[in-house]
Motif scaffolding. Structure first.
Motif, mmCIF file in Angstrom:
data_model
loop_
_atom_site.group_PDB
_atom_site.id
_atom_site.type_symbol
_atom_site.label_atom_id
_atom_site.label_comp_id
_atom_site.label_asym_id
_atom_site.label_seq_id
_atom_site.Cartn_x
_atom_site.Cartn_y
_atom_site.Cartn_z
ATOM 1 N N LEU A 88 38.997 -14.000 -38.524
ATOM 2 C CA LEU A 88 39.554 -14.407 -37.237
ATOM 3 C C LEU A 88 41.021 -14.793 -37.326
ATOM 4 O O LEU A 88 41.656 -15.036 -36.297
ATOM 5 C CB LEU A 88 38.722 -15.545 -36.645
ATOM 6 N N ASP A 89 41.561 -14.832 -38.544
ATOM 7 C CA ASP A 89 42.998 -15.068 -38.678
ATOM 8 C C ASP A 89 43.778 -13.880 -38.124
ATOM 9 O O ASP A 89 44.964 -13.996 -37.839
ATOM 10 C CB ASP A 89 43.382 -15.351 -40.129
ATOM 11 N N LEU A 109 33.431 -21.374 -34.296
ATOM 12 C CA LEU A 109 34.202 -20.128 -34.270
ATOM 13 C C LEU A 109 33.849 -19.305 -33.034
ATOM 14 O O LEU A 109 34.727 -18.728 -32.392
ATOM 15 C CB LEU A 109 33.947 -19.316 -35.540
ATOM 16 N N SER A 110 32.569 -19.282 -32.684
ATOM 17 C CA SER A 110 32.135 -18.556 -31.488
ATOM 18 C C SER A 110 32.777 -19.126 -30.226
ATOM 19 O O SER A 110 33.201 -18.380 -29.340
ATOM 20 C CB SER A 110 30.614 -18.599 -31.355
ATOM 21 N N ALA A 119 35.717 -15.155 -41.580
ATOM 22 C CA ALA A 119 35.240 -14.400 -40.414
ATOM 23 C C ALA A 119 36.294 -13.408 -39.919
ATOM 24 O O ALA A 119 36.110 -12.774 -38.876
ATOM 25 C CB ALA A 119 34.862 -15.361 -39.297
ATOM 26 N N SER A 156 30.024 -21.773 -37.752
ATOM 27 C CA SER A 156 30.158 -20.529 -36.990
ATOM 28 C C SER A 156 30.040 -20.743 -35.489
ATOM 29 O O SER A 156 30.662 -20.026 -34.711
ATOM 30 C CB SER A 156 29.129 -19.502 -37.459
ATOM 31 N N SER A 207 36.882 -21.055 -43.109
ATOM 32 C CA SER A 207 35.948 -20.619 -42.061
ATOM 33 C C SER A 207 36.573 -19.527 -41.206
ATOM 34 O O SER A 207 35.932 -18.518 -40.890
ATOM 35 C CB SER A 207 35.548 -21.790 -41.164
ATOM 36 N N ILE A 208 37.826 -19.722 -40.846
ATOM 37 C CA ILE A 208 38.517 -18.764 -39.981
ATOM 38 C C ILE A 208 38.782 -17.447 -40.713
ATOM 39 O O ILE A 208 38.523 -16.371 -40.183
ATOM 40 C CB ILE A 208 39.816 -19.384 -39.432
#
Length: 114
Positions: free
Chosen positions: A96-97, A61-62, A94, A58, A90-91
């Motif tokens: 974030l895709d 990702l941040s 969250a 994470s 992971s993406i």
């Protein structure tokens, strides 16, 4: 990690695991790439190649979100190359895709920046 110019895009190649120990190095490379892009009249895109990444925590990702926002403020788009299931998971877990533009290869990402 390595940053190189590929057909007018700045490609940050990442390998290994991105976790609390390695995230600062990724942050340095992303910051440098976005600074170089902001200083360039052509405003090249930044492509982050996760092709050789086995794990994305994470904290990584941040960093991506923060640099995406920085790039958006400076007119520099960011594209991600994601070919591993672990990184994609992971993406997507969250959500974030929805934020990032994802590609399967560097060639595909660079072509999309033109």
């Amino acid at each position: 990690m390595l940053t190189e110019n590929v057909d007018g895009a700045l490609v940050v190649r990442v390998a290994g695991e991105i976790d609390m120990n390695t995230a600062p190095k990724l942050g340095e490379h992303l910051t440098a790439a976005f600074a170089a892009a902001a200083a360039d009249e052509a405003k090249p895109a930044v492509v982050v190649d996760f092709g050789d990444v086995e794990f994305l925590a994470s904290i990584g990702l941040s960093l991506l979100v923060a640099n995406h926002q920085l790039g958006a403020a400076n007119g520099t788009p960011m594209h991600l190359v994601v070919s591993s299931r672990a990184v994609l998971r992971s993406i997507t877990s969250a959500a974030l895709d929805r934020l990032f533009t994802l590609h399967r290869s560097v060639d595909e990402a660079v072509a999309a920046t033109r």
